[in-house]
Design a protein around this motif. Structure first.
Motif, mmCIF file in Angstrom:
data_model
loop_
_atom_site.group_PDB
_atom_site.id
_atom_site.type_symbol
_atom_site.label_atom_id
_atom_site.label_comp_id
_atom_site.label_asym_id
_atom_site.label_seq_id
_atom_site.Cartn_x
_atom_site.Cartn_y
_atom_site.Cartn_z
ATOM 1 N N PRO A 26 0.930 -1.229 0.152
ATOM 2 C CA PRO A 26 0.249 0.471 -0.001
ATOM 3 C C PRO A 26 1.167 1.281 -0.068
ATOM 4 O O PRO A 26 1.827 1.280 0.866
ATOM 5 C CB PRO A 26 -1.327 -0.056 1.064
ATOM 6 C CG PRO A 26 -0.620 -1.521 1.458
ATOM 7 C CD PRO A 26 0.563 -2.151 0.791
ATOM 8 N N GLU A 27 0.383 2.117 -0.602
ATOM 9 C CA GLU A 27 1.783 3.259 -0.565
ATOM 10 C C GLU A 27 1.920 4.034 0.754
ATOM 11 O O GLU A 27 0.746 4.205 1.551
ATOM 12 C CB GLU A 27 0.438 5.275 -1.256
ATOM 13 C CG GLU A 27 0.827 5.943 -1.781
ATOM 14 C CD GLU A 27 0.375 6.763 -2.184
ATOM 15 O OE1 GLU A 27 0.654 8.307 -2.414
ATOM 16 O OE2 GLU A 27 -0.615 6.813 -2.869
ATOM 17 N N GLY A 28 2.369 4.373 1.184
ATOM 18 C CA GLY A 28 3.342 5.044 2.176
ATOM 19 C C GLY A 28 3.760 4.063 2.841
ATOM 20 O O GLY A 28 4.217 3.723 4.127
ATOM 21 N N THR A 29 3.883 2.855 2.197
ATOM 22 C CA THR A 29 3.840 1.524 2.997
ATOM 23 C C THR A 29 5.247 1.108 2.318
ATOM 24 O O THR A 29 5.544 0.497 1.118
ATOM 25 C CB THR A 29 3.464 0.992 3.630
ATOM 26 O OG1 THR A 29 2.888 -0.204 2.577
ATOM 27 C CG2 THR A 29 2.137 1.100 4.180
ATOM 28 N N THR A 30 5.805 0.020 3.310
ATOM 29 C CA THR A 30 6.803 -1.112 2.177
ATOM 30 C C THR A 30 6.657 -2.228 2.652
ATOM 31 O O THR A 30 5.870 -3.182 3.878
ATOM 32 C CB THR A 30 8.866 -0.599 2.558
ATOM 33 O OG1 THR A 30 9.179 -1.605 1.763
ATOM 34 C CG2 THR A 30 8.872 -1.059 4.119
ATOM 35 N N PHE A 31 6.683 -3.563 2.094
ATOM 36 C CA PHE A 31 6.459 -4.889 2.494
ATOM 37 C C PHE A 31 7.556 -5.039 3.867
ATOM 38 O O PHE A 31 8.919 -4.858 3.734
ATOM 39 C CB PHE A 31 7.688 -5.846 1.920
ATOM 40 C CG PHE A 31 6.789 -5.942 0.054
ATOM 41 C CD1 PHE A 31 5.251 -6.109 0.125
ATOM 42 C CD2 PHE A 31 7.512 -5.307 -0.595
ATOM 43 C CE1 PHE A 31 5.035 -5.785 -1.585
ATOM 44 C CE2 PHE A 31 7.115 -5.076 -2.125
ATOM 45 C CZ PHE A 31 5.919 -5.104 -2.027
ATOM 46 N N GLY A 32 6.155 -6.085 4.835
ATOM 47 C CA GLY A 32 7.433 -6.198 6.489
ATOM 48 C C GLY A 32 7.120 -4.909 7.448
ATOM 49 O O GLY A 32 6.858 -5.472 8.298
#
Length: 734
Positions: free
Chosen positions: A603-609
């Motif tokens: 999702p926008e503004g996030t990264t995996f983990g």
């Protein structure tokens, strides 16, 4: 009327139509809905799940601390450093055997693939409860001249393609040391392992395609377990023990059992086999190496509503034994059908049945004192099971049939109900389904219908050849002997009485040629899968198991005749004179998985983990910690194996100022759930069911994975990542 031949593309379209109209559920989805009683083996003791119709024993395998855990049912190995010498020097001046044990991960992908066993549409893997392992045991005579390999694998069953590829890789590495005659591959029959590793069309359809990703993962794991066992070989001794297991099984088709002669049934106290046979392996100093046990049970406690990859009750028994014998190591380190069970849910039922198996195996292991002595031998043939002439007596013969599935196959059984239009015990067909089959697949020949009577043929799989044959013609028959123990490798699932008849026949054949007092065990689901094998009398009842006896009413008689030939060859030292038989095919162009690979997105503004829902700040022992992260498709980790686990539960040690890993995704106390969204979005939820043994302190949960990325006009790449940790406290009181 001439039968029309369909192109591969037409066949594919037909199956899509079948699936959308619900025909797949009626005709194809029930392929593995149940199993009889199978003798399973595991490194430690192993058993098959609670309800068992009548099937060969399940095996468990386990080993003492060494880099592996071999066997079926519960099988265990002990973790030990892997020697650096690729070809160990065999010390010859001793009494006993050279023994090697090895365990390796063979889990495969844990998402976007059907689970193998129930063949239920939509039962896709969506995470992991426990990892799956291949446990290998190698035994060789003191001079190394003769050796045998027994491999127990946490999968539904061994496919022919899997075995052929494993043998090919062993030959490339070891030459003629490990061969088709002295290597047994056996599945524990979990219904919660990934599908997709078959080549015959019936199983490819049930798997919704062939997954080279999972196939390669499994083959690599099996070969690696054998390599570890090979490197770890050392002089040792083997002890055997036997005992009765109560409360772990039922006969799934008791009315079919009653079709067997009363005089034969009167020789036995139960309609299930309750005996467990166990091998204990130690080195010359008495240090534990591993164990294998055989016990007839259908090892399925997990329902078809389950979506977590796991090894079920037999695997849980192996897990318990290996945890006890490998203290200080993490698990796996060197270190609307109903599967009925006694627990409140399928997780508890799995633990209860697994615990029963484990307890008996542990008891037999600790008291084993009868040493196994004598030479090693092996015999194997490939046989065309569609054309075996069976001698009933000196003047009368019958024949086996081309494969076919009957109507009651679609009815399922008590631990896996089928379609309402079908019932067990059907000895007549149905005009609607007959017409539909004739229009889609063609009419079965009069020859196949006559041969299979009283089975009404639902699917004439032996006459369906596109895009590849639907069932195997060529199957393996194999016996290996370890002193006075004979292991028969069965390519399917025996009912209780079928297993009893085969064991008796093989034992009598050995005795006729001077090998007295042989103990004969049955390892089911070996080398190639061919469904069930009932007695001739049980076949007349046409319940699920009989309808799934694909080579006709005389299948068991054919196997008894074939295994007698192998036993005689071993007893008379004439194995070299046996014909190898017709080699089975190895198909290349197989149907690709229906679920495509897509790019993962955060999702926008996030990264995996990234943590989406963190853990609470404090928990008590017995509660469940749950953390949700931004996820990526777990199947990526079956290709890029940078990480060996999807999760860790870690405890902070103040004295060393370090985080110590307490659990991983092979631990029974953890669960990893993957929630698939749209357009490549997904979440991953990790649970830790805090055990009573957990010590108070500061803990954290971490998530590991791989994301699929693809830039325009460039090939996809898999990128590893690990999460930010979610930290919390555990206390025994408030």
């Amino acid at each position: 009327m001439a039968k029309r031949t369909f192109s591969s593309f037409e066949i594919f379209l037909i199956f899509l139509l079948v699936i959308t109209t619900g025909i797949t559920v009626a005709l194809l989805s029930l392929l593995f809905i149940t199993s009889g009683t199978i003798e399973n083996h595991t490194g430690f003791p192993s058993t098959q799940g609670p309800p068992a119709t009548q099937s060969p024993p399940a095996t468990q395998g386990s080993a003492a601390p060494q880099n592996s855990t071999p066997s079926r049912g519960p099988t265990t190995t002990q973790a030990s450093p892997t020697p650096s010498t690729p070809e160990p020097t065999l010390f010859q001046n001793f009494s006993g055997y050279h023994i090697g044990v090895g365990r390796a991960d063979c889990t495969g992908q844990v998402s976007d693939i059907n689970l193998m066993g129930y063949a239920k549409t939509g039962q896709y893997a969506r995470g992991i409860l426990t990892r799956l392992y291949s446990r290998a045991f190698i035994m060789a005579e003191p001079d190394g001249s003769n050796r045998i390999v027994f491999v127990s694998i946490d999968i539904g069953m061994v496919s022919q393609r899997l075995r052929l590829e494993v043998l090919s890789r062993l030959q490339n590495k070891y030459g003629s040391l490990y061969r088709r005659d002295n290597v047994i591959l056996s599945g524990t029959h979990t219904h919660s392992g990934p599908a997709g590793y078959f080549q015959y069309t019936t199983f490819v359809i049930a798997s919704e395609g062939f997954s080279n990703r999972t196939f390669e993962y499994m083959v690599t794991g099996i070969v690696e377990s054998i390599e570890i066992a090979h490197k770890n070989m050392k002089p040792g001794k083997i002890f055997i023990n036997k005992g009765t297991v109560d409360g772990a099984q039922i006969n799934r088709s008791p009315t079919s059992y009653l079709w067997n002669p009363q005089s034969e049934r009167a020789r036995y106290s139960s309609n299930t086999d309750k005996e467990m046979v166990l091998l204990k392996m130690v080195d010359l100093n008495g240090e534990e190496l591993g164990l294998i046990s055989w016990f007839a049970i259908h090892p399925v406690s997990m329902k078809n509503t389950n979506h977590l990859v796991n090894s079920d009750n037999v695997g849980y028994a192996s897990y318990l034994f290996e945890q006890e014998k490998n203290k200080g190591y993490l698990p796996g380190e060197p270190s609307m059908c109903v599967a009925m069970g006694p627990g409140q849910d399928m997780f508890e039922s799995t633990q209860i049945i697994g615990r029963i198996i484990y307890d008996k195996a542990k008891e037999l292991y600790e008291s084993a004192s009868q040493e196994v002595t004598g030479p090693l031998a092996s015999a194997h043939q490939w046989v065309n099971m569609t054309d075996v002439t069976v001698w009933l007596n000196s003047t009368h013969t019958v024949k086996t049939c081309k494969p076919a599935l009957g109507y009651s196959f679609a009815a399922g059984t008590i631990d896996g109900f089928g379609t309402v239009s079908f019932t067990q015990g059907m000895t007549e067909g149905d005009s609607f389904w007959d017409t539909l089959r004739d229009q889609v697949l063609g009419k079965p020949s009069e020859e196949i219908k006559e041969c299979h009577k009283p089975k009404p043929v639902l699917l004439q799989t032996g006459e369906l050849l596109n895009p590849h044959p639907w069932h195997p013609d060529i199957v393996d028959v194999q016996i290996v002997t370890l002193g006075f123990l004979a292991i028969t490798a069965i390519p399917g699932e025996f009912t209780t009485m079928s297993g009893r008849r085969l064991r008796q026949a093989v034992r009598e054949e050995f005795e006729a040629y001077g090998m007295l007092n042989m103990t004969v065990v049955i390892s089911g689901l070996c080398n190639v899968y061919t469904h069930y094998i009932t007695t001739y009398e049980e076949y007349q009842a046409q319940r699920y198991e009989a309808a799934s006896t694909i080579y006709g009413p005389h299948t068991l008689s054919a196997y008894i005749q074939l295994f007698r030939v192998l036993a005689k060859a071993i007893a008379t030292d004439t194995v070299a004179n046996l014909s190898s038989g017709p080699k089975p095919p190895f198909f290349e162009e197989l149907m690709s998985p229906l679920i495509p690979n897509i790019v993962d997105r955060a999702p926008e503004g996030t990264t995996f983990g990234d943590v989406l829902l963190p853990a609470n700040t404090i928990y008590r022992v017995g509660e469940v910690v749950e953390v949700t992260f931004v996820g990526a498709n777990p199947k990526n980790s079956a290709e890029n194996r940078t990480h060996q686990t999807f999760l860790t539960v870690e405890k902070y040690e103040a004295t060393s100022a370090t985080w110590q890993i307490m659990h991983n995704d092979a631990s029974w106390e953890t669960r990893f759930y993957w929630h698939k969204g749209s357009l490549g979005l997904s979440n991953a939820t990790i649970q830790w069911h805090i055990p009573d043994t957990a010590q108070p302190g500061t803990y954290r949960i971490k998530y590991f994975g791989h994301s699929r990325k693809q830039d325009l006009l460039k090939p996809a790449v898999l990128l590893s990542f690990e999460s930010t940790p979610s930290v919390f406290e555990v206390t025994t009181t408030w």
